[in-house]
Design a protein around this motif. Structure first.
Motif, PDB file in Angstrom:
ATOM      1  N   THR A   1       0.810  -1.221   0.000  1.00 39.04           N
ATOM      2  CA  THR A   1       0.000   0.000   0.000  1.00 39.04           C
ATOM      3  C   THR A   1       0.842   1.268   0.000  1.00 39.04           C
TER       4      THR A   1
ATOM      5  N   PHE B   1      -4.719   1.313  -3.660  1.00 35.75           N
ATOM      6  CA  PHE B   1      -5.125   0.839  -2.337  1.00 35.75           C
ATOM      7  C   PHE B   1      -4.640   1.785  -1.251  1.00 35.75           C
TER       8      PHE B   1
ATOM      9  N   TYR C   1      -9.586  -4.924   1.891  1.00 37.26           N
ATOM     10  CA  TYR C   1      -8.889  -3.774   1.330  1.00 37.26           C
ATOM     11  C   TYR C   1      -9.749  -2.530   1.407  1.00 37.26           C
TER      12      TYR C   1
END
Length: 202
Positions: free
Chosen positions: A31, A37, A55
């Motif tokens: 990430t 994300f 997520y």
């Protein structure tokens, strides 16, 4: 989902395969460089050795949440590694609903070819997706170049936030144009590992 519209991105990273694998397979590292994300958290193991994950993608005023499954494969005679994933969300504000894809790590002289191919069901219908899909492709390629810079130079991806795309005077900034975005043979899913087919749905 149609193979003809699946997305493909490839970059060459001047680093060893263990380095690239570690920066991409560790959710907390993933990430940091991937703008698609905001958070990825493991949510339990699968019977075959993979895992489930949750997520998030934080947007102004809203956070998209979804779930997924993933499995990696590290041991092959030629040194190539792969990972496969499936994801889904019920969030009506998400432009990406259910989807699947893969990462492929190919050791070559001087580094690693890092490849992805994936496809998804559009959240807002096919007409809107015609405009959004190029943006999703760009986000993937830009993120891949940010990863490349991190792996090659040690420069933390946070050094290059999304707004750094406006710093056109910086030749060392991440750029999507450095990546290959057309699959050899015109089949973006052609390199998908066999594990993708048998991976459970989220």
């Amino acid at each position: 989902m149609s193979r003809n519209r699946a997305l493909y991105v490839e970059t060459f990273v001047r680093a060893d395969v263990d380095t690239v694998w570690g920066l991409t397979q560790n959710p907390s590292q993933h990430t940091r460089w991937d703008v698609r994300f905001s958070r990825i958290a493991p949510a339990g193991d699968l019977a075959d050795g993979g895992y489930r994950f949750d997520y998030e993608r934080r947007l102004p005023g809203h956070t998209i949440r979804g779930t997924g499954t993933s499995i990696g494969e590290k041991i092959r005679s030629d040194g190539t590694r792969t990972s496969a994933l499936k994801f889904t969300t019920t969030d009506r504000l998400s432009p990406l609903r259910s989807g699947q894809g893969y990462w492929r790590y190919v050791p070559v002289d001087g580094g690693v070819r890092f490849i992805t191919g994936y496809d998804y069901e559009p959240g807002f219908g096919p007409l809107v997706d015609r405009a959004l899909r190029p943006l999703v492709l760009w986000m993937t390629a830009w993120s891949f170049d940010r990863l490349r810079i991190w792996a090659e130079t040690g420069t933390a991806p946070e050094r290059w936030p999304s707004w750094s795309v406006l710093a056109v005077w910086r030749r060392d900034r991440p750029r999507a144009s450095r990546c290959v975005i057309r699959a050899p043979g015109r089949d973006p899913m052609g390199h998908a590992p066999a594990t993708l087919k048998g991976l459970p749905q989220p």
